[in-house]
Write an enzyme that holds these catalytic residues in place. Structure first.
Site, PDB file in Angstrom:
ATOM      1  N   LYS A 184      82.327 -44.554 -11.717  1.00 17.23           N
ATOM      2  CA  LYS A 184      82.758 -44.394 -10.330  1.00 17.23           C
ATOM      3  C   LYS A 184      83.783 -43.272 -10.242  1.00 17.23           C
ATOM      4  CE  LYS A 184      86.100 -45.956  -7.900  1.00 17.23           C
ATOM      5  NZ  LYS A 184      86.391 -44.822  -6.964  1.00 17.23           N
ATOM      6  N   GLY A 236      94.006 -43.460 -14.208  1.00 18.42           N
ATOM      7  CA  GLY A 236      94.551 -43.492 -12.856  1.00 18.42           C
ATOM      8  C   GLY A 236      95.971 -44.016 -12.846  1.00 18.42           C
ATOM      9  N   SER A 237      96.370 -44.609 -11.743  1.00 19.23           N
ATOM     10  CA  SER A 237      97.751 -45.041 -11.560  1.00 19.23           C
ATOM     11  C   SER A 237      98.066 -46.276 -12.395  1.00 19.23           C
ATOM     12  CB  SER A 237      98.024 -45.341 -10.083  1.00 19.23           C
ATOM     13  OG  SER A 237      97.367 -46.533  -9.690  1.00 19.23           O
ATOM     14  N   THR A 238      99.339 -46.429 -12.710  1.00 19.99           N
ATOM     15  CA  THR A 238      99.783 -47.579 -13.494  1.00 19.99           C
ATOM     16  C   THR A 238      99.568 -48.872 -12.731  1.00 19.99           C
ATOM     17  OG1 THR A 238     101.379 -46.254 -14.730  1.00 19.99           O
ATOM     18  CG2 THR A 238     101.777 -48.620 -14.625  1.00 19.99           C
ATOM     19  N   GLU A 258      94.294 -45.165 -19.358  1.00 17.95           N
ATOM     20  CA  GLU A 258      95.130 -43.966 -19.423  1.00 17.95           C
ATOM     21  C   GLU A 258      95.792 -43.835 -18.071  1.00 17.95           C
ATOM     22  OE1 GLU A 258      96.529 -40.625 -18.592  1.00 17.95           O
ATOM     23  OE2 GLU A 258      94.494 -39.825 -18.711  1.00 17.95           O
ATOM     24  N   CYS A 292      98.761 -36.236 -15.131  1.00 18.30           N
ATOM     25  CA  CYS A 292      99.465 -37.429 -15.598  1.00 18.30           C
ATOM     26  C   CYS A 292     100.466 -37.097 -16.696  1.00 18.30           C
ATOM     27  CB  CYS A 292      98.473 -38.484 -16.073  1.00 18.30           C
ATOM     28  SG  CYS A 292      97.270 -37.862 -17.258  1.00 18.30           S
ATOM     29  N   GLU A 389     106.711 -41.365 -10.891  1.00 17.75           N
ATOM     30  CA  GLU A 389     105.733 -40.287 -10.972  1.00 17.75           C
ATOM     31  C   GLU A 389     105.433 -39.763  -9.566  1.00 17.75           C
ATOM     32  OE1 GLU A 389     101.646 -39.446 -13.419  1.00 17.75           O
ATOM     33  OE2 GLU A 389     101.760 -41.322 -12.293  1.00 17.75           O
TER      34      GLU A 389
END
Length: 478
Positions: A184, A236-238, A258, A292, A389
């Site tokens: 996706k 992607g995001s944490t 990651e 990132c 971030e």
């Protein structure tokens, strides 16, 4: 320092044929979604609607997973590594043949400068497929036993900052290891993934080996939680990574994550100054800071702080912000209105908390999503801009006196993805690299990637590695 004036040098859009609408890629064919609403993908540089894209609902995701399972059981899982390699080599060559088209499409859909997508992203995409093609018949040497086996069906979710490159990071090792894939792409950047689906058709890849389902969070959640997915890979995001980790906890699924970063770029007084300034600029302003592992925290030794800051500002004054398809552009458009709002919010918080904000004079286009290259000074470790971030072209500058203090400040973050060290002393580089809690440490360079080298982080930057033998290992059961 005055900036050179260049005549516009736009790359032609004529090489790209964008369809008015796109379906899902399931079992080797483009099909209409059955239970999702279509959405529009826009050019962040102009807000122009590029295409209408199908949204995959749970039923569509189920069809894609079933197609991947069938392909794994009947064709791909039992195919020899030598034969799988032939398909990967073919895909790599097709990517090279269509590289100009893919670069233009990436810049249109993502907003990054064409010279980055042309000279960095797409060449690395092809390199990853070539590299893992070479591994396909050598899996017993990957370090996971004499008879390594694929997991089965891999569900992969990728972000919008490097759409095509993240696709290669995920799909190439998965296929080399013998897995089939349901991927996706991000909802704001689906077009190069759909172009890759066409490449899979051109390469005569067996139906169902690669399936691409487009959509937003609902689609990704349906894929991650599908009971017949054996391996989950997410970049992607944490926050989303935490949710995925919770959803797969207690299941048989393997998972690699990651996630975010807040990298320290550490400059010592003996650093080669001109090279260092270029490294700082590349570390935070490459890809609009949508990286990132961006060097978003600059730690400068006090004795050279004034010189580094003066030279950095001078260099920032030469950066060109504008049309991503212009070959002279250094900084393109922010990927979406939502991301621009986040960058603006955190930058305002930086000012409200007392940091000093500076940007060079630059005229931003009237349409699209834009943010100037920005540096904050007077930043403490308690500032939110030094801890959160931002994922934009915003740099926070802190100072240190000793190597020990630099390590302490660099490690004072919930993230642990990357770091940079600038010094002429090799012994200091080795000592610092051993002390820094970061998955990737660059020495006298930044943002250097190679398909043979593993990439990944610690703490809230996730777990697992991508690239190299380690990236292959993640797709082998052991």
């Amino acid at each position: 320092m005055s900036r050179f004036e260049y005549a516009p040098a736009p790359e032609s859009r004529a090489i790209v044929d964008i369809k008015s609408s796109y379906g899902l890629f399931v079992n080797g064919q483009f099909v209409e979604a059955t239970d999702g609403k279509p959405f529009k993908t826009v050019s962040p540089a102009s807000e122009e609607v590029l295409a209408e894209v199908s949204e995959a609902g749970p039923a569509d995701v189920d069809k894609a997973v079933r197609a991947a399972r069938k392909a794994f059981d009947r064709v791909w899982g039992s195919m020899s590594g030598k034969d799988r390699a032939k398909y990967l080599f073919r895909i790599a060559r097709l990517i090279q043949e269509r590289s100009r088209e893919l670069a233009v499409l990436e810049s249109l859909d993502n907003g990054k400068p064409i010279r980055e997508s042309r000279d960095v992203d797409i060449p690395l995409v092809a390199a990853h497929f070539f590299y893992y093609a070479g591994w396909a018949d050598k899996l017993e040497y990957a370090g996971v036993g004499d008879d390594p086996q694929p997991w089965g069906v891999a569900g992969q979710v990728i972000p919008w900052n490097f759409p095509m490159l993240m696709l290669a990071w995920k799909i190439a090792p998965a296929l080399a290891a013998g897995n089939t894939v349901v991927l996706k792409p991000a909802e704001t950047t689906p077009l190069t993934a759909l172009a890759f689906a066409e490449i899979c058709q051109q390469a005569d890849l067996p139906p169902g080996v690669v399936n691409i389902v487009t959509g937003a969070g609902r689609t990704g959640q349906a894929l991650v939680e599908h009971p017949d997915v054996d391996k989950v890979a997410f970049t992607g995001s944490t926050d989303v990574g935490r949710a995925i980790a919770k959803s797969v906890a207690g299941t048989r699924k393997a998972v690699t994550l990651e996630l975010g970063g807040k990298a320290a770029n550490i400059v010592f007084e003996d650093a080669p100054i001109d090279q260092t300034i270029e490294g700082i600029v590349n570390g935070i302003f490459f890809n609009q800071g949508h990286v990132c592992c961006a060097g978003s925290r600059l730690l400068v030794q006090e004795s050279v702080y004034d010189e580094v800051l003066a030279r950095l500002k001078r260099r920032m004054g030469t950066l060109r912000v504008g049309d991503p398809l212009d070959k002279n552009t250094d900084i393109g458009a922010i990927n979406s209105a939502a991301q621009l709002a986040k960058i603006r919010e955190l930058s305002q918080i930086g000012e409200d908390e007392g940091a000093e904000r500076w940007s060079p004079e630059c005229e931003l286009p009237a349409n699209g999503y834009w943010f100037p290259p920005t540096v904050f000074t007077g930043v403490s470790q308690a500032h939110r801009i030094a801890r959160e971030e931002i994922f934009g072209p915003v740099l926070s500058v802190l100072t240190f006196r000793t190597p020990a203090e630099a390590v302490e400040k660099a490690n004072n973050t919930p993230f642990g993805l990357s770091a940079g060290i600038w010094t002429e002393k090799g012994s200091r580089i080795l000592w610092m690299a051993n002390q820094l809690r970061a998955g990737v440490v660059w020495a006298n360079t930044f943002n250097r990637f190679d398909p043979t080298s593993p990439f990944g982080g610690y703490k809230e930057s996730g777990y697992g590695r991508e690239g190299g033998r380690h990236g292959l290992e993640a797709y082998l059961a052991h």
